[in-house]
Design a protein around this motif. Structure first.
Motif, short mmCIF file in Angstrom:
data_model
loop_
_atom_site.label_atom_id
_atom_site.label_comp_id
_atom_site.label_asym_id
_atom_site.label_seq_id
_atom_site.Cartn_x
_atom_site.Cartn_y
_atom_site.Cartn_z
N GLU A 192 -45.72 26.49 90.34
CA GLU A 192 -45.54 26.80 88.92
C GLU A 192 -44.14 27.34 88.65
O GLU A 192 -43.50 26.96 87.66
CB GLU A 192 -46.59 27.81 88.44
CG GLU A 192 -46.44 28.13 86.95
CD GLU A 192 -47.37 29.22 86.46
OE1 GLU A 192 -47.98 29.03 85.40
OE2 GLU A 192 -47.49 30.26 87.14
N LEU A 193 -43.65 28.22 89.52
CA LEU A 193 -42.32 28.78 89.33
C LEU A 193 -41.25 27.69 89.35
O LEU A 193 -40.31 27.70 88.54
CB LEU A 193 -42.01 29.82 90.42
CG LEU A 193 -42.89 31.08 90.45
CD1 LEU A 193 -42.42 32.02 91.56
CD2 LEU A 193 -42.89 31.79 89.11
N ILE A 194 -41.39 26.74 90.26
CA ILE A 194 -40.43 25.63 90.35
C ILE A 194 -40.48 24.80 89.08
O ILE A 194 -39.43 24.47 88.49
CB ILE A 194 -40.73 24.76 91.58
CG1 ILE A 194 -40.42 25.52 92.87
CG2 ILE A 194 -39.91 23.45 91.53
CD1 ILE A 194 -40.87 24.82 94.13
N THR A 195 -41.66 24.46 88.64
CA THR A 195 -41.83 23.62 87.45
C THR A 195 -41.28 24.30 86.20
O THR A 195 -40.55 23.68 85.42
CB THR A 195 -43.32 23.28 87.24
OG1 THR A 195 -43.82 22.61 88.42
CG2 THR A 195 -43.51 22.37 86.04
N LEU A 196 -41.63 25.58 86.01
CA LEU A 196 -41.14 26.31 84.84
C LEU A 196 -39.63 26.49 84.88
O LEU A 196 -38.99 26.62 83.82
CB LEU A 196 -41.82 27.68 84.75
CG LEU A 196 -43.31 27.69 84.41
CD1 LEU A 196 -43.84 29.12 84.44
CD2 LEU A 196 -43.57 27.05 83.06
N SER A 197 -39.06 26.50 86.06
CA SER A 197 -37.62 26.72 86.22
C SER A 197 -36.79 25.45 86.02
O SER A 197 -35.57 25.48 86.21
CB SER A 197 -37.33 27.30 87.61
OG SER A 197 -37.91 28.56 87.76
N GLY A 198 -37.43 24.37 85.66
CA GLY A 198 -36.70 23.12 85.47
C GLY A 198 -36.55 22.31 86.74
O GLY A 198 -35.66 21.48 86.87
N GLY A 199 -37.44 22.56 87.68
CA GLY A 199 -37.42 21.81 88.93
C GLY A 199 -38.60 20.88 89.04
O GLY A 199 -39.59 21.00 88.31
N GLU A 200 -38.49 19.94 89.95
CA GLU A 200 -39.59 19.02 90.28
C GLU A 200 -39.96 19.26 91.73
O GLU A 200 -39.19 18.97 92.64
CB GLU A 200 -39.14 17.58 90.08
CG GLU A 200 -40.19 16.56 90.48
CD GLU A 200 -39.63 15.14 90.53
OE1 GLU A 200 -40.19 14.32 91.29
OE2 GLU A 200 -38.63 14.85 89.85
#
Length: 325
Positions: free
Chosen positions: A225-233
């Motif tokens: 979730e942290l990666i996704t919310l941070s603009g990562g895939e």
């Protein structure tokens, strides 16, 4: 010696990254929307905290707390951080050996470690409330409950779930207002971070939980979730489980642009990661986009608790450093 330290750290990671076994009775946290949190927080501000209160934890375990707890034991570092964040540090009478934040937590009596919890000592301390990680051990829970001790379990894997747990602990301890205010501050900071990254291109990211065997964070983990919310895939989002082993061949094929991990052993460095066989053709390695969370950052990243928004910011800065100068 390094091997022994590494194994101890792996045990720690297995605990805090939810690789502990849970009973078939476990019930996941229900996600709470920002609107729900805000509306509930507004209501709490106007309420007078009163006991007794009925509390339901993350696993459907319902307890009635007759009066405001004055003696609390925490058997997980993220729960310990929640208690201190709500101003309950003076009521904490027992913690585990890995409850090391804030600094004051280290002054509390140790009643648990990696080998287990000292139930005899906990019962002797006669706490009003014990907070455990996950569903806990069924036999341990039975012993505590038979001693008349209230037990609540938490195992959040999303930011909303962390906020919900803070709200629940606040209700259980007479700190409803403090919990509401803390949640609002978390939301404000979260929204600031999301606003910064919202228009950025997605960047492929890999998060290493452990290196031998290679383990990562997949869908269902708070790291994902942290990666996704941070603009990562998250390239491991379709992996089998929240914290699965990951194949080196697949890692190379999916070619992450950013490689994230924590300093779980003394010899883990950027250079040691670069020198691993097969890593040389990975984009993150070629372009020096390796970020190792060390010291306090590693601590923050390993715990889904009150500092999870700080973890979100650490991940966002690693993926989009140009936005946080």
């Amino acid at each position: 010696m390094r091997r022994i330290k590494g194994l101890a750290l792996l045990l720690s990671l297995l605990l805090v990254f939810s690789i502990v076994g849970c009973t078939s009775k476990e019930k996941p946290n229900e996600e709470l929307s920002l609107e729900d949190i805000d509306s509930q927080g507004s209501e709490v501000d106007e309420e007078i905290v009163s006991f007794p209160v009925e509390i339901e934890d993350s696993f459907g375990n319902k307890v009635t707390i007759e009066k405001e707890p004055t003696k609390i034991v925490s058997l997980a570092p993220n729960n310990t951080e929640v208690l201190f964040a709500l101003g309950l540090g003076d009521k904490v009478i027992g913690v585990t050996s890995y409850c090391d934040y804030p600094e004051e937590a280290k002054t509390k009596e140790v009643v648990g470690d990696f080998s287990g919890n000292n139930l005899e000592k906990i019962v002797e301390l006669n706490p009003d409330l014990v907070l455990i990680y996950g569903a806990g051990n069924e036999e341990d829970n039975k012993i505590l409950k038979e001693a008349g001790i209230k037990v609540l379990g938490f195992m959040p894997e999303t930011i909303d779930a962390v906020m919900k747990d803070i709200e629940t602990v606040g209700k259980a301890t007479g700190k409803d207002k403090e919990a509401s205010e803390f949640i609002k501050s978390m939301n404000n900071k979260k929204n600031e971070i999301l606003d910064k990254v919202k228009d950025q291109e997605k960047i492929k990211v890999f998060y290493e939980i452990w290196h031998d065997p290679l383990m990562t964070a997949g869908k269902g983990s708070y790291i994902d979730e942290l990666i996704t919310l941070s603009g990562g895939e998250n390239i491991a989002q379709d992996a089998d489980g929240a914290y699965p082993q990951y194949d080196l061949e697949q890692l190379v094929e999916r070619n992450p642009e950013v490689y994230l991990t924590s300093a779980d052993t003394e010899d883990k460095t950027v250079e040691s990661i670069k020198s691993r066989p097969g890593y040389e053709n990975i984009s993150a390695i070629e372009n020096d986009r390796i970020h190792i969370f060390e010291g306090n950052e590693s601590n923050i990243m390993s715990r889904p608790g009150p500092r999870i928004i700080e973890a979100l910011e650490l991940v966002a800065k690693s993926i989009h450093p140009e936005l946080f100068k």
